[in-house]
Design a protein around this motif. Structure first.
Motif, mmCIF file in Angstrom:
data_model
loop_
_atom_site.group_PDB
_atom_site.id
_atom_site.type_symbol
_atom_site.label_atom_id
_atom_site.label_comp_id
_atom_site.label_asym_id
_atom_site.label_seq_id
_atom_site.Cartn_x
_atom_site.Cartn_y
_atom_site.Cartn_z
ATOM 1 N N UNK A 58 0.708 -1.200 -0.035
ATOM 2 C CA UNK A 58 -0.071 -0.032 -0.051
ATOM 3 C C UNK A 58 0.751 1.174 -0.068
ATOM 4 N N UNK A 59 1.848 1.172 0.972
ATOM 5 C CA UNK A 59 2.910 2.403 0.590
ATOM 6 C C UNK A 59 3.479 2.585 -0.649
ATOM 7 N N UNK A 172 -7.543 8.418 0.658
ATOM 8 C CA UNK A 172 -6.340 7.530 0.100
ATOM 9 C C UNK A 172 -6.144 7.525 -1.386
ATOM 10 N N UNK A 173 -5.005 7.483 -1.804
ATOM 11 C CA UNK A 173 -4.584 7.565 -3.331
ATOM 12 C C UNK A 173 -5.405 6.418 -4.017
ATOM 13 N N UNK A 174 -5.861 6.480 -5.438
ATOM 14 C CA UNK A 174 -6.460 5.597 -6.145
ATOM 15 C C UNK A 174 -6.032 4.062 -6.152
ATOM 16 N N UNK A 175 -4.590 3.975 -6.082
ATOM 17 C CA UNK A 175 -3.950 2.826 -6.028
ATOM 18 C C UNK A 175 -4.021 2.102 -4.699
ATOM 19 N N UNK A 176 -4.015 2.944 -3.525
ATOM 20 C CA UNK A 176 -4.368 2.087 -2.253
ATOM 21 C C UNK A 176 -6.073 1.812 -2.241
ATOM 22 N N UNK A 181 -9.967 -2.785 -2.147
ATOM 23 C CA UNK A 181 -10.994 -3.223 -2.775
ATOM 24 C C UNK A 181 -10.614 -4.752 -3.271
ATOM 25 N N UNK A 182 -9.546 -4.820 -3.823
ATOM 26 C CA UNK A 182 -8.899 -6.001 -4.369
ATOM 27 C C UNK A 182 -8.695 -7.121 -3.389
ATOM 28 N N UNK A 183 -8.116 -6.789 -2.267
ATOM 29 C CA UNK A 183 -7.663 -7.705 -1.217
ATOM 30 C C UNK A 183 -8.806 -7.646 -0.069
#
Length: 189
Positions: A58-59, A172-176, A181-183
């Motif tokens: 996540x970081x 949070x950023x879109x990547x986080x 959601x994915x995990x």
């Protein structure tokens, strides 16, 4: 001599407040970069909700796109509880060409007298204090103060929002957000 900011934490999850603090301190102090150091097991908090592998991912997602930011997994690699003194001693030994600026919130400034080997730690880093609602930047130690915009975000609140199936967009950023959601992190199982 390189000037490196250190932002340590559980990052459970990392949020926009972490990124804002890091960027403001980097810019204000004209630092060469900021190293985000996720803890394996925080010494002053309860255990993280998700494992260190997920928090490191996540970081990495949170800081992607900022060439001044990088992750350092020294505490995750060490396993167990990590104390700032041990981390900074190791980083100073590994990087004798660097000057370190350790970023802490006002809540931690009040707790400094209780940190492991605080007097010796002050020889290894310059502390940078940033404001936090409900706390004052007062200490018996030399601390650089950097004003950052106050935004009310906490990892605890974000975890609760995920649990309640509420949006964490712009927290949070879109990547986080995609990783959460994915995990299916922080969702009750």
């Amino acid at each position: 001599m390189k000037r490196i900011g250190i932002l340590g934490g559980t990052f459970d999850p990392p949020h926009m407040g972490h990124l804002l603090i890091a960027e403001e301190v980097r810019e204000e102090l004209d630092l060469d970069g900021i190293w985000f150091i996720p803890s394996y097991e925080p010494p002053h908090k309860q255990q993280a909700r998700v494992d260190s592998k997920a928090r490191v991912e996540m970081v990495e997602r949170a800081i992607s796109g900022n060439s001044y930011f990088r992750i350092n997994t020294i505490e995750v690699n060490r396993l167990g509880k990590s104390y700032t003194f041990d981390t900074m001693k190791a980083l100073n030994d590994e990087h004798p060409d660097a000057e370190f600026y350790f970023i802490i919130g006002a809540d931690m400034v009040e707790y400094l007298p209780h940190w492991k080997h605080i007097d010796a730690l002050l020889d290894l880093v310059t502390f940078v204090g940033v404001k936090r609602k409900g706390y004052e930047l007062k200490a018996n130690y030399s601390i650089l103060e950097v004003d950052v915009p106050l935004i009310e975000l906490s990892s605890t609140d974000i975890r609760q929002r995920v649990l309640e199936h509420k949006s964490v967009r712009y927290m949070v950023t879109s990547g986080v957000e995609a990783y959460l959601k994915e995990k299916r992190l922080y969702e009750e199982r």
